[in-house]
Design an enzyme around this catalytic site. Structure first.
Site, PDB file in Angstrom:
ATOM      1  N   SER A 273      -5.868 -10.419 -11.906  1.00  0.00           N
ATOM      2  CA  SER A 273      -5.521  -9.586 -13.077  1.00  0.00           C
ATOM      3  C   SER A 273      -6.158 -10.203 -14.306  1.00  0.00           C
ATOM      4  O   SER A 273      -6.422 -11.418 -14.331  1.00  0.00           O
ATOM      5  CB  SER A 273      -3.991  -9.579 -13.251  1.00  0.00           C
TER       6      SER A 273
ATOM      7  N   ALA B 235       0.803  -1.232   0.000  1.00  0.00           N
ATOM      8  CA  ALA B 235       0.000   0.000   0.000  1.00  0.00           C
ATOM      9  C   ALA B 235       0.833   1.279   0.000  1.00  0.00           C
ATOM     10  O   ALA B 235       0.298   2.373   0.156  1.00  0.00           O
ATOM     11  CB  ALA B 235      -0.964  -0.011   1.183  1.00  0.00           C
TER      12      ALA B 235
ATOM     13  N   ALA C 237       0.136 -17.136 -11.143  1.00  0.00           N
ATOM     14  CA  ALA C 237      -0.156 -16.616  -9.793  1.00  0.00           C
ATOM     15  C   ALA C 237      -1.541 -15.972  -9.767  1.00  0.00           C
ATOM     16  O   ALA C 237      -2.326 -16.191  -8.833  1.00  0.00           O
ATOM     17  CB  ALA C 237       0.906 -15.603  -9.375  1.00  0.00           C
ATOM     18  N   LYS C 238      -1.861 -15.176 -10.793  1.00  0.00           N
ATOM     19  CA  LYS C 238      -3.131 -14.450 -10.788  1.00  0.00           C
ATOM     20  C   LYS C 238      -4.323 -15.389 -11.013  1.00  0.00           C
ATOM     21  O   LYS C 238      -5.434 -15.115 -10.539  1.00  0.00           O
ATOM     22  CB  LYS C 238      -3.099 -13.318 -11.816  1.00  0.00           C
TER      23      LYS C 238
ATOM     24  N   ASP D  34       7.450  -8.218   4.720  1.00  0.00           N
ATOM     25  CA  ASP D  34       7.450  -8.951   3.456  1.00  0.00           C
ATOM     26  C   ASP D  34       6.336  -9.991   3.567  1.00  0.00           C
ATOM     27  O   ASP D  34       6.403 -10.884   4.429  1.00  0.00           O
ATOM     28  CB  ASP D  34       8.820  -9.631   3.278  1.00  0.00           C
TER      29      ASP D  34
ATOM     30  N   TYR E 174       3.465 -14.838 -13.595  1.00  0.00           N
ATOM     31  CA  TYR E 174       2.443 -13.880 -13.116  1.00  0.00           C
ATOM     32  C   TYR E 174       1.033 -14.368 -13.442  1.00  0.00           C
ATOM     33  O   TYR E 174       0.130 -14.297 -12.602  1.00  0.00           O
ATOM     34  CB  TYR E 174       2.724 -12.530 -13.780  1.00  0.00           C
TER      35      TYR E 174
HETATM   36  P1  NAI Z   1       3.130  -1.381  -7.819  1.00  0.00           P
HETATM   37  O1  NAI Z   1       4.354  -2.068  -8.277  1.00  0.00           O
HETATM   38  O2  NAI Z   1       2.954   0.068  -8.156  1.00  0.00           O
HETATM   39  O3  NAI Z   1       2.952  -1.551  -6.239  1.00  0.00           O
HETATM   40  C1  NAI Z   1       3.117  -2.795  -5.628  1.00  0.00           C
HETATM   41  C2  NAI Z   1       3.478  -2.582  -4.169  1.00  0.00           C
HETATM   42  O4  NAI Z   1       3.653  -3.884  -3.566  1.00  0.00           O
HETATM   43  C3  NAI Z   1       4.805  -1.829  -3.990  1.00  0.00           C
HETATM   44  O5  NAI Z   1       4.643  -0.763  -3.081  1.00  0.00           O
HETATM   45  C4  NAI Z   1       5.752  -2.897  -3.460  1.00  0.00           C
HETATM   46  O6  NAI Z   1       6.764  -2.394  -2.588  1.00  0.00           O
HETATM   47  C5  NAI Z   1       4.791  -3.814  -2.720  1.00  0.00           C
HETATM   48  N1  NAI Z   1       5.364  -5.160  -2.540  1.00  0.00           N
HETATM   49  C6  NAI Z   1       6.034  -5.907  -3.439  1.00  0.00           C
HETATM   50  N2  NAI Z   1       6.450  -7.050  -2.885  1.00  0.00           N
HETATM   51  C7  NAI Z   1       6.041  -7.041  -1.600  1.00  0.00           C
HETATM   52  C8  NAI Z   1       6.175  -7.945  -0.514  1.00  0.00           C
HETATM   53  N3  NAI Z   1       6.836  -9.101  -0.655  1.00  0.00           N
HETATM   54  N4  NAI Z   1       5.632  -7.609   0.678  1.00  0.00           N
HETATM   55  C9  NAI Z   1       4.974  -6.424   0.839  1.00  0.00           C
HETATM   56  N5  NAI Z   1       4.823  -5.532  -0.157  1.00  0.00           N
HETATM   57  C10 NAI Z   1       5.343  -5.832  -1.360  1.00  0.00           C
HETATM   58  O7  NAI Z   1       1.914  -2.265  -8.397  1.00  0.00           O
HETATM   59  P2  NAI Z   1       0.389  -1.881  -8.740  1.00  0.00           P
HETATM   60  O8  NAI Z   1       0.304  -1.629 -10.192  1.00  0.00           O
HETATM   61  O9  NAI Z   1      -0.142  -0.893  -7.787  1.00  0.00           O
HETATM   62  O10 NAI Z   1      -0.306  -3.311  -8.508  1.00  0.00           O
HETATM   63  C11 NAI Z   1      -0.927  -3.686  -7.280  1.00  0.00           C
HETATM   64  C12 NAI Z   1      -1.550  -5.055  -7.456  1.00  0.00           C
HETATM   65  O11 NAI Z   1      -2.471  -5.045  -8.547  1.00  0.00           O
HETATM   66  C13 NAI Z   1      -0.535  -6.163  -7.778  1.00  0.00           C
HETATM   67  O12 NAI Z   1      -0.929  -7.364  -7.152  1.00  0.00           O
HETATM   68  C14 NAI Z   1      -0.644  -6.274  -9.280  1.00  0.00           C
HETATM   69  O13 NAI Z   1      -0.228  -7.532  -9.720  1.00  0.00           O
HETATM   70  C15 NAI Z   1      -2.130  -6.041  -9.476  1.00  0.00           C
HETATM   71  N6  NAI Z   1      -2.497  -5.603 -10.820  1.00  0.00           N
HETATM   72  C16 NAI Z   1      -1.995  -4.447 -11.361  1.00  0.00           C
HETATM   73  C17 NAI Z   1      -2.364  -4.055 -12.639  1.00  0.00           C
HETATM   74  C18 NAI Z   1      -1.844  -2.809 -13.292  1.00  0.00           C
HETATM   75  O14 NAI Z   1      -2.149  -2.586 -14.487  1.00  0.00           O
HETATM   76  N7  NAI Z   1      -1.099  -1.957 -12.608  1.00  0.00           N
HETATM   77  C19 NAI Z   1      -3.282  -4.877 -13.448  1.00  0.00           C
HETATM   78  C20 NAI Z   1      -3.743  -6.061 -12.786  1.00  0.00           C
HETATM   79  C21 NAI Z   1      -3.362  -6.399 -11.519  1.00  0.00           C
END
Ligand code: NAI
Length: 250
Positions: A140, A12, A155-156, A61, A152
């Site tokens: 996703s 977040a 996983a999704k 994590d 990915y």
């Molecule tokens: P982002 O990369 O901007 O943010 C992801 C956040 O998760 C980062 O703040 C990161 O530090 C944190 N993170 C990563 N590994 C972690 C761990 N092991 N423990 C705790 N925190 C961790 O990604 P975004 O775009 O905001 O995506 C959020 C979710 O939505 C993800 O699950 C992504 O796969 C999913 N998603 C995103 C899409 C997109 O177009 N951006 C489309 C479909 C799904």
């Protein structure tokens, strides 16, 4: 009006998770903003505070069992037992199958699937005690398959099966579980994808519009709005669903 509920939103510190944390705080929930590094959560926590909401930052994590147990305990002690969980933390390690390393496979499966499992297992006992809970897992459109994302998309897709099983097991305790499957959302994650495939972000967005019925790219707030609905008290008869937030049929 302040809700009695405490929510944990993982991943977040930025992107969809940050927008979701802010939206749930606006809805009156107390929010634990969880990400890898506690310091990175500060701007989101401060924004929520400034807007009159209540939040804490938690570093963990999600793939680390001991860290998850510690983080959830901290939330219980500092703001109360969590009854809303949004499993949003995610990473990409894209590669074509023939080049994908076992480390790239494991890293993605661990954060998305093991992470969602560990967080949900740790939080569900507070939900069952409260006889009320809401779980939202981020899937996703890539669950349907995507070139360069064997890890990915697996996983999704796994997240969708996990969600349906949670709905079956936890329903009798007043707990719902749903998945949101976003399409193209403008975040650091999609900007990194543009960089990896060697095209400008604007160019990637423009090209993606062709596939999107409503002819615009999604925003983190589009997803946060769907989360807000699914965790709301009145959404108690919606469970085990996958809601595509993709500007059209997936
Ligand atoms: P982002 O990369 O901007 O943010 C992801 C956040 O998760 C980062 O703040 C990161 O530090 C944190 N993170 C990563 N590994 C972690 C761990 N092991 N423990 C705790 N925190 C961790 O990604 P975004 O775009 O905001 O995506 C959020 C979710 O939505 C993800 O699950 C992504 O796969 C999913 N998603 C995103 C899409 C997109 O177009 N951006 C489309 C479909 C799904």
């Amino acid at each position: 009006m302040r809700s009695p509920h405490v929510a944990i939103v993982t991943g977040a510190a930025r992107g969809i998770g940050a927008a979701t944390a802010k939206r749930l705080a606006q809805d009156g929930l107390t929010v634990a903003v969880l990400d890898l590094d506690e310091d990175s959560c500060k701007p989101v926590v401060q924004e929520i505070d400034k807007a009159g909401g209540r939040a804490i930052g938690v570093g963990a994590d999600v793939a680390d069992e001991a860290a998850v147990a510690f983080a959830v305990q901290r939330v219980v002690e500092e703001v109360g037992a969590p009854t809303v969980l949004v499993n949003n933390a995610g990473i990409l390690r894209d590669n074509l199958l023939f080049k994908m390393t076992a480390d790239e496979w494991d890293a993605v499966i661990n954060v998305h699937l093991r992470g969602a499992f560990l967080m949900t297992r740790a939080v569900q006992r507070h939900m069952t005690v409260a006889a009320w809970g809401r779980i939202v897992n981020l899937s996703s459109t890539c669950a349907l398959g995507n070139r360069g994302q064997a890890n990915y998309s697996a996983a999704k897709a796994g997240i969708q099966g996990f969600t349906k099983t949670l709905a079956m097991e936890l329903g009798k305790f007043g707990v719902t579980a749903n998945a949101i499957a976003p399409g193209f959302i403008e975040t650091d994650m999609t900007a990194a994808t543009a960089e990896r495939i060697g095209v400008g972000f604007e160019e990637l967005k423009e090209a993606s519009l062709e596939e999107i019925a409503v002819k615009r790219i999604g925003t983190p707030d589009d997803v946060a709005h769907a989360v807000s609905f699914l965790v709301s008290p009145d959404a108690g008869f919606v469970s085990g669903q996958v809601l595509y937030v993709a500007g059209g049929p997936a």
